[in-house]
Write a protein that holds these residues in place. Structure first.
Motif, short mmCIF file in Angstrom:
data_model
loop_
_atom_site.label_atom_id
_atom_site.label_comp_id
_atom_site.label_asym_id
_atom_site.label_seq_id
_atom_site.Cartn_x
_atom_site.Cartn_y
_atom_site.Cartn_z
N ARG A 124 50.33 35.99 49.31
CA ARG A 124 50.56 35.65 49.04
C ARG A 124 50.45 34.37 47.62
O ARG A 124 49.33 33.43 48.36
N ILE A 125 50.66 34.39 46.71
CA ILE A 125 50.10 33.03 45.71
C ILE A 125 51.18 31.92 45.66
O ILE A 125 52.10 32.30 44.89
N SER A 126 50.44 30.74 45.59
CA SER A 126 51.00 29.76 45.51
C SER A 126 50.38 29.34 44.89
O SER A 126 49.41 28.50 44.41
N ARG A 127 50.80 27.92 44.67
CA ARG A 127 50.05 26.31 43.79
C ARG A 127 49.17 26.35 45.17
O ARG A 127 47.88 25.26 44.87
N LYS A 128 49.01 26.16 46.18
CA LYS A 128 48.00 26.01 47.41
C LYS A 128 47.07 27.09 48.04
O LYS A 128 46.22 26.89 48.55
N GLY A 129 47.43 28.00 46.86
CA GLY A 129 46.18 29.15 47.03
C GLY A 129 47.28 29.65 47.48
O GLY A 129 48.09 30.44 47.87
N PRO A 130 45.81 31.18 47.62
CA PRO A 130 46.55 32.16 48.43
C PRO A 130 46.68 31.97 49.67
O PRO A 130 45.46 31.59 50.66
N LEU A 152 36.33 47.74 23.65
CA LEU A 152 36.27 46.96 24.78
C LEU A 152 36.45 47.45 25.73
O LEU A 152 36.01 47.29 27.40
N GLU A 153 37.28 48.80 26.12
CA GLU A 153 37.56 48.90 27.24
C GLU A 153 37.14 49.88 27.33
O GLU A 153 36.99 50.73 29.12
N LYS A 154 35.89 50.42 27.10
CA LYS A 154 35.05 51.58 27.57
C LYS A 154 33.45 50.42 28.13
O LYS A 154 33.19 51.14 28.79
N ARG A 155 33.99 49.56 28.22
CA ARG A 155 33.48 48.55 29.32
C ARG A 155 33.51 48.54 30.92
O ARG A 155 35.36 48.68 31.08
N GLY A 156 33.38 48.82 31.57
CA GLY A 156 34.20 49.10 33.09
C GLY A 156 34.53 48.04 33.60
O GLY A 156 35.07 48.16 35.12
N GLY A 157 34.29 46.94 33.22
CA GLY A 157 35.27 45.78 34.08
C GLY A 157 36.30 45.43 33.07
O GLY A 157 37.02 44.39 33.45
N ALA A 158 36.77 46.09 32.22
CA ALA A 158 37.86 46.29 31.26
C ALA A 158 39.25 45.83 32.22
O ALA A 158 39.17 46.36 33.53
N TYR A 159 39.97 45.39 31.89
CA TYR A 159 41.33 44.64 32.11
C TYR A 159 41.14 43.60 33.58
O TYR A 159 42.21 43.56 34.34
N TYR A 160 40.13 43.30 33.15
CA TYR A 160 40.33 42.25 34.52
C TYR A 160 40.96 41.37 34.38
O TYR A 160 40.94 40.37 35.13
N SER A 161 41.38 40.67 32.95
CA SER A 161 41.66 39.48 32.63
C SER A 161 43.25 39.26 32.93
O SER A 161 43.60 38.31 33.48
N ASP A 162 43.58 40.91 33.55
CA ASP A 162 45.29 41.40 34.24
C ASP A 162 44.83 40.04 35.13
O ASP A 162 46.19 39.78 36.31
N ALA A 163 44.31 40.50 36.51
CA ALA A 163 43.49 40.01 37.57
C ALA A 163 43.51 38.37 37.45
O ALA A 163 44.11 37.90 38.11
N ALA A 164 42.54 37.85 36.78
CA ALA A 164 41.74 36.22 36.22
C ALA A 164 42.98 35.81 36.26
O ALA A 164 44.12 34.72 36.29
N CYS A 165 44.16 35.86 34.65
CA CYS A 165 45.36 35.82 34.15
C CYS A 165 46.85 35.71 35.13
O CYS A 165 47.60 34.41 34.63
N ASN A 166 46.48 37.06 36.13
CA ASN A 166 47.91 37.12 37.04
C ASN A 166 47.91 35.45 38.16
O ASN A 166 48.71 35.02 38.40
N LEU A 167 46.36 35.07 38.29
CA LEU A 167 45.99 34.51 39.08
C LEU A 167 46.12 32.76 38.90
O LEU A 167 47.33 32.62 39.57
N MET A 168 45.86 33.23 37.91
CA MET A 168 45.66 31.08 36.89
C MET A 168 47.22 30.53 37.23
O MET A 168 47.78 30.09 37.36
N ASN A 169 48.43 32.39 36.65
CA ASN A 169 49.74 32.37 35.65
C ASN A 169 50.14 31.86 37.51
O ASN A 169 51.18 30.78 37.65
N ILE A 222 49.27 30.73 40.59
CA ILE A 222 49.11 29.33 40.96
C ILE A 222 49.66 28.01 40.26
O ILE A 222 49.86 27.50 40.72
N TYR A 223 49.82 27.94 39.03
CA TYR A 223 49.88 27.22 37.87
C TYR A 223 51.94 26.82 38.37
O TYR A 223 52.30 26.10 38.29
N ASN A 224 52.26 28.20 38.62
CA ASN A 224 53.98 28.08 38.77
C ASN A 224 54.86 28.03 39.87
O ASN A 224 55.99 28.16 39.89
N ASP A 225 53.19 28.27 41.08
CA ASP A 225 54.03 28.30 41.92
C ASP A 225 54.72 29.51 42.79
O ASP A 225 55.90 29.43 42.59
N THR A 226 54.15 30.70 41.95
CA THR A 226 55.41 31.74 42.32
C THR A 226 55.52 32.41 43.79
O THR A 226 56.60 32.93 43.73
#
Length: 441
Positions: A356-362, A305-322, A324-328
């Motif tokens: 800066r990412i919080s429960r209210k968003g960026p 899957l790493e041969k696809r140009g968008g590989a590793y996008y899940s780190d950006a998407a999942c980190n963002l959701m995490n 927001i959810y945890n108000d980090t």
């Protein structure tokens, strides 16, 4: 407590990566339900991905309920987060986006130039429909958009949708951190980059390693090893020493299309002649991936899957959701409303910047005025994006033409018209907004 995520475009070959992201973050982001959504044309791929995702979850014995559906509205009810990773028209449409401009001796690329314009034309109306459904069915949910061109799509959603909980993400800032970490012989977690600009036209202004300014060393190493600084989907040819030393900024890999247009075009035309478009190569990679995905013994994300140009996008998407959810309150690079972070751009414009990412968003961090060396280009590209959004929504031929001639990768008024007319016809079935009008193409 329930935590529901809906993945629109669930039949994408990228989905195993985001499933892996949820699995790896389960302790901090205890997702209880994942719904994969797609359209009838993608049903077979959706079934394959769903089966693989269930095997992945079963392997780690997590209590995540995963299902698939073609009913988007049903899936959206009660969602906390919605991710979008769609490709209107599929890879066949991408092939046209690349092939038609290249046939006229112009850069053909899926998110830049004429190809990016037409991807936006096809995509924006669909994303606006999704956001409208979210506003009705899950008004408190966050829409995390990874669909390209991410910055233009996010601009359209922020400006023209009633649903304002929208954040765009891209893997390029993440790739830049990884590449710079490799240059400096450290981990990406040690690297912090101050970004300035917009999606696929963002620059690194400063680079720190564990709080120590390493900008000049990165500039030096970029000159020496610039040809190793691109993801799989971008031709890499390195950077001229004078360019990097004069700019005193870290370009992103997509900048090669704008600052090394002749060289990139020559390489692209050669690759086009020898191997076809990048879309054709990706279709072969996807066919191999889906063949592998059907292996009943496979229960993890394959390295292919790493041969696809968008590989590793899940780190950006999942980190963002995490976050927001945890108000980090941590800092991430996202596509977000400017809000004065860059005073040289409208306050309501969408930029790509650290926030800066919080429960209210960026909340974007103040950047200050654009460096003089790039100010005019950034302002031109933002004006170009605004025209693309207006044309995508209105179907106005004249505005579409204005967007074409405003783009630096389309070299003449005549080529702009020729390519515009040809691509409007080639994508006719996916561009009903344009064909409702009586314009003569």
């Amino acid at each position: 407590m329930s935590l529901k995520v809906v993945i629109i475009g669930g039949g994408s070959s990228y989905t195993p990566e985001i499933i892996e992201g949820f699995i790896n973050r389960y302790q901090s982001f205890p997702c209880t339900e994942i719904v994969l959504v797609d359209i009838p044309a993608g049903l077979e791929k959706l079934k394959i991905i769903t089966a693989l995702a269930k095997r992945m979850i079963k392997r780690v014995k997590l209590p995540i309920q995963l299902s698939m559906t073609l009913d988007r509205r049903s899936a959206l009810k009660g969602a906390d987060f919605v991710t979008t990773q769609i490709r209107v028209g599929g890879l066949a449409a991408r092939e046209k986006d690349e092939r038609i401009p290249l046939s006229h001796g112009v850069i053909g690329q899926e998110t830049n130039g004429a190809g990016g314009i037409f991807k936006a034309f096809r995509t924006i109306p669909i994303l606006l429909d999704i956001a409208k459904d979210m506003h009705e069915l899950c008004p408190n949910a966050w829409l995390i958009n990874f669909t390209n061109p991410a910055g233009i799509v996010t601009e359209a959603l922020i400006q023209h949708s009633p649903h304002k909980r929208v954040i765009g993400v891209c893997n390029i800032p993440f790739n830049m951190r990884n590449s710079i970490a490799e240059m400096l012989g450290c981990t990406a977690a040690e690297i912090e980059i101050e970004f300035v600009g917009m999606n696929h036209f963002v620059f690194g202004k400063r680079v720190w390693q564990n709080g120590i300014d390493r900008t000049q060393e990165v500039i030096k190493r970029l000159i020496q090893n610039g040809d190793q600084y691109s993801p799989a989907n971008i031709v890499s040819i390195g950077w001229e020493q004078t360019f990097i030393e004069s700019l005193q900024l870290i370009p992103n890999p997509y900048h090669q299309y704008y600052f090394q247009t002749d060289e990139v075009l020559a390489k692209s035309l050669q690759a086009f002649k020898e191997n076809g478009t990048r879309a054709e190569i990706v279709q072969k990679i996807e066919a191999e991936l889906f063949q592998k995905y059907q292996d009943q013994e496979l229960d993890h994300k394959p390295v292919e899957l790493e041969k696809r140009g968008g590989a590793y996008y899940s780190d950006a998407a999942c980190n963002l959701m995490n976050s927001i959810y945890n108000d980090t309150g941590d800092i991430q690079t996202v596509n977000i409303i400017n809000q004065g972070a860059i005073p040289d751009l409208p306050a309501t414009a969408v930029i790509e910047a650290n926030a800066r990412i919080s429960r209210k968003g960026p909340q974007p961090l103040a950047i200050g005025p654009l460096p003089r060396s790039i100010r005019g280009m950034i302002q031109q590209m933002k004006a170009f994006e605004e025209l693309v959004v207006e044309a995508a929504i209105s179907g106005n031929y004249q505005v579409a033409y204005q967007a074409m001639i405003m783009n630096p990768l389309i070299p003449s008024d005549q080529k702009a018209k020729t390519i515009l007319d040809e691509m409007l016809e080639a994508h006719r079935k996916d561009l009903p907004q344009f064909h409702l009008h009586s314009f003569k193409f």
